[in-house]
Design an enzyme around this catalytic site. Structure first.
Site, short mmCIF file in Angstrom:
data_model
loop_
_atom_site.label_atom_id
_atom_site.label_comp_id
_atom_site.label_asym_id
_atom_site.label_seq_id
_atom_site.Cartn_x
_atom_site.Cartn_y
_atom_site.Cartn_z
N THR A 205 5.93 7.56 4.20
CA THR A 205 5.79 6.81 5.45
C THR A 205 5.61 7.77 6.62
O THR A 205 6.34 8.74 6.72
CB THR A 205 7.07 5.96 5.69
OG1 THR A 205 7.54 5.51 4.45
CG2 THR A 205 6.75 4.79 6.56
N THR B 62 -2.67 -5.85 1.11
CA THR B 62 -2.79 -7.29 1.18
C THR B 62 -3.98 -7.82 0.39
O THR B 62 -4.97 -7.12 0.20
CB THR B 62 -3.02 -7.62 2.67
OG1 THR B 62 -1.81 -7.35 3.33
CG2 THR B 62 -3.45 -9.04 2.89
N LYS C 246 -10.44 -8.71 -1.00
CA LYS C 246 -9.93 -7.36 -1.13
C LYS C 246 -8.54 -7.40 -1.74
O LYS C 246 -7.86 -8.43 -1.69
CB LYS C 246 -9.89 -6.66 0.22
CG LYS C 246 -8.86 -7.23 1.17
CD LYS C 246 -8.12 -6.16 1.92
CE LYS C 246 -7.62 -5.11 0.96
NZ LYS C 246 -6.43 -4.42 1.45
#
Lengths: 415, 415
Positions: B415, B204, B176
């Protein structure tokens, strides 16, 4: 100091002309002359791919003496082989004939489209015209200044006055630059000629700084590099070092102020550094597509190299730049950028503040109101401060945000 | 090999479950089990800011033995302090209880939002559910695969079959990654725990590779690092190394194929490298906002380090990436990127081809039709080849173009 302009230091005159190199009808050839032989220091791009005026300029600046500058915009005279070198040399010869000096006392500069030979008929006419209307008024300053601009949306100017005992000296500077900005300038001895350079629109950084102080060429060299390191070498828009980057410092010696003591040199260096930093900031603010300047302050890093690496890693991260564009207090991107660059860095010792608001302290997130910090990030100037808690080294870098407009400017152009 | 899927190698089973960590109703917890103790090698992010599952994973993989994997998406378990480490350890304990093995034989992995503690009630339920429906069908492969995806727009899979004498072994892998992609993975011994990690959405790179070959743990370690270097460590989307990057290779030994000769190791390494390169390419193709894969082939550089530096400098230049997005054969940006990175580089020896068309040769522009080359650059896969003419080192890097969509994705998140 609002009355100061580029030609405020005594002993300089300049002029500009529209020769038809740029399509937009704005001056594209400039000549700047010192009344006598000026002491000079010049820093040039360290890109191994460098343009013809850089190759010629390195030779002409090597002896620390210059009578003047001849510059053009609209064409970088890069990727132009031997003829490019001939053209750069002819520009110097033409200006020298007008100023009645040696061609080797003229520093050439070019910026604009590359991969094309200079339209020398136009350049010749422009040099004559610019030389014939030299003067030292603010209008003359602007006439010369406009001749160095390409994709810039505004002029960039900074100035300082400095008392040396009873004498006052004046320092002024202009610069250009909006994209392809990641200068790595170094003072250089003369080198062999530069071969062929890249093609395509780009936006070199050029900076011309004048002073009327009396200062020796060796002293000037020693003063320019540290000032450049803390300013032009500390601004990045896209971290792409151009083939034509140049910063020149000319001292006419026409005032009575002398840089001949350690105290005077220190005061001069401070003023010069501040002036260059103001210009560097103006470059970041005028970055292609930029909506804000972002200052990265890295403090208490383990070594100077670590401070430099960490600040550049943060400033050049597209994720950080996009977050800044979106006023997003996404501190994880900043801390992880510090951790990924190979520098010594321990998150458990680090503290990060955004616009003065602590968001991360010694490895722990600090609770904050995202909406409040986001509002603070919507400013025209944003300060990101990372205290590494690790040593004594610090570094400040100026950059800008990354916007869709940057992509438009740089993707929609076709060679 | 279209019939192959992740669980084609003998000796593995896997399952997935939707535990409600991700808002999108797609599996977010996965368990993968080897029937016996597998030999294992794992490479982790070298970012000094690393997540809790990395700290735990380094310890659990250090002995080269693993029984299984437990992973979740939707939350990276990063920036989560001591509780994060407890949670990562509990994930291993829960999976170990299901698989009847030691917690230290389970490798944890997490990806997703960071700066938040794992919702352990959901995670616990998910691990039990995923463990209870283990199997080795293609549906089980997909169930596990989906549990590692976040911003990915598609699954990424590669496979190879290899004859070793009369025996056939199978290698398969999934991965991924879409943004925050600039992996710098290294095999590591156990380290002290990892402290706190960054907050904010990120993406990631995770890669899980399975084989049924019989191969020792030391051999596996030796094979994984070079394969990773030529694949995952050679893909960059935004050159931002994540806190959670992981590549794991598990060998069940359930086939009769043995990697116990130099020839077998060589054949295995080749297959493994190709498999990892396919996955790396799929990551570049699925890069945030990407419209194409760009392969940078640098050849005949002076040293391996020079080849690496030059290829990365080209691949990470926003100006080059924007030019690729605009199908602009702006080779000046490429050549100047090679010249600016500190590597040995001489434009007078270099030759550049874009999609097989020579555009620059030994310091001279080669006349070409920009419209034709622009059309060639409009492909889904673009090859930029820079022959440095300087030595014997080469490096290949995969990247993607830089689009407005990348800015939208990364600037519009708060965020």
């Amino acid at each position: 100091m609002s009355e100061l302009h580029l030609l405020s230091p005594k002993g300089f005159r300049a002029g500009g002309a529209y020769a038809g190199i740029k399509t937009r009808k704005v001056n594209d050839v400039g000549v700047l002359a010192c009344d006598t032989l000026a002491t000079a220091a010049a820093a040039f791009t360290t890109n191994k791919v460098f343009a013809a005026p850089i190759a010629v300029g390195r030779q002409h600046a090597a002896d620390g003496k210059l009578r003047g500058l001849v510059i053009n915009s609209g064409n970088a005279n890069a990727c132009t082989g031997k003829r490019g070198l001939q053209d750069a040399n002819e520009m110097c010869a033409l200006a020298a004939a007008q100023l009645k000096c040696k061609p080797a006392d003229i520093l050439p500069g070019s910026t604009g489209i590359i991969g094309h030979h200079l339209p020398m008929a136009k350049v010749r006419r422009g040099i004559v015209e610019a030389s014939q209307n030299l003067g030292n008024s603010s209008e003359h300053s602007i006439a010369f200044n406009d001749a160095i601009l390409t994709t810039d949306t505004r002029r960039k100017f900074a100035a300082a006055r400095l008392k040396l005992g009873k004498q006052t000296i004046t320092l002024t500077g202009i610069c250009k630059g909006a994209g392809m900005i990641g200068p790595r300038l170094a003072l250089a001895q003369a080198r062999r000629s530069g071969g062929v350079k890249p093609q395509g629109r780009h936006a070199t950084m050029l900076a011309y700084i004048l002073t009327d102080a009396q200062v020796s060429a060796p002293a000037l060299r020693k003063l320019l590099q540290p000032a450049v390191n803390k300013s032009f070498n500390s601004v990045t828009i896209d971290d792409h070092t151009s083939t034509n980057d140049t910063a020149v410092l000319l001292a006419s010696g026409a005032s009575s102020g002398k840089i001949n003591t350690i105290a005077a040199a220190k005061a001069f260096l401070e003023a010069l550094t501040e002036l260059c930093q103001s210009l560097a900031q103006q470059i970041a603010a005028d970055g292609e597509g930029a909506t804000k300047v972002v200052r990265i302050d890295v403090t208490r890093a383990k070594t100077d190299r670590d401070a430099d690496l960490i600040s550049r890693s943060i400033a050049n991260s597209p994720l950080v730049k996009c977050a800044m564009h979106g006023n997003d207090p996404n501190w994880g991107r900043i801390v992880s950028a510090a951790g990924m660059c190979g520098a010594s860095f321990d998150p458990d010792r680090a503290t990060l503040t955004l616009q003065g608001v602590e968001v991360f302290r010694r490895g722990q997130p600090v609770p904050f109101d995202p909406a409040t910090v986001s509002e603070l990030l919507a400013a025209k100037e944003v300060v990101v401060k990372l205290d590494c808690g690790h040593g004594k080294s610090s570094h400040t870098l100026w950059t800008c945000d990354l916007s869709k407009e940057y992509v438009t400017i740089n993707a929609d152009y076709h060679t």
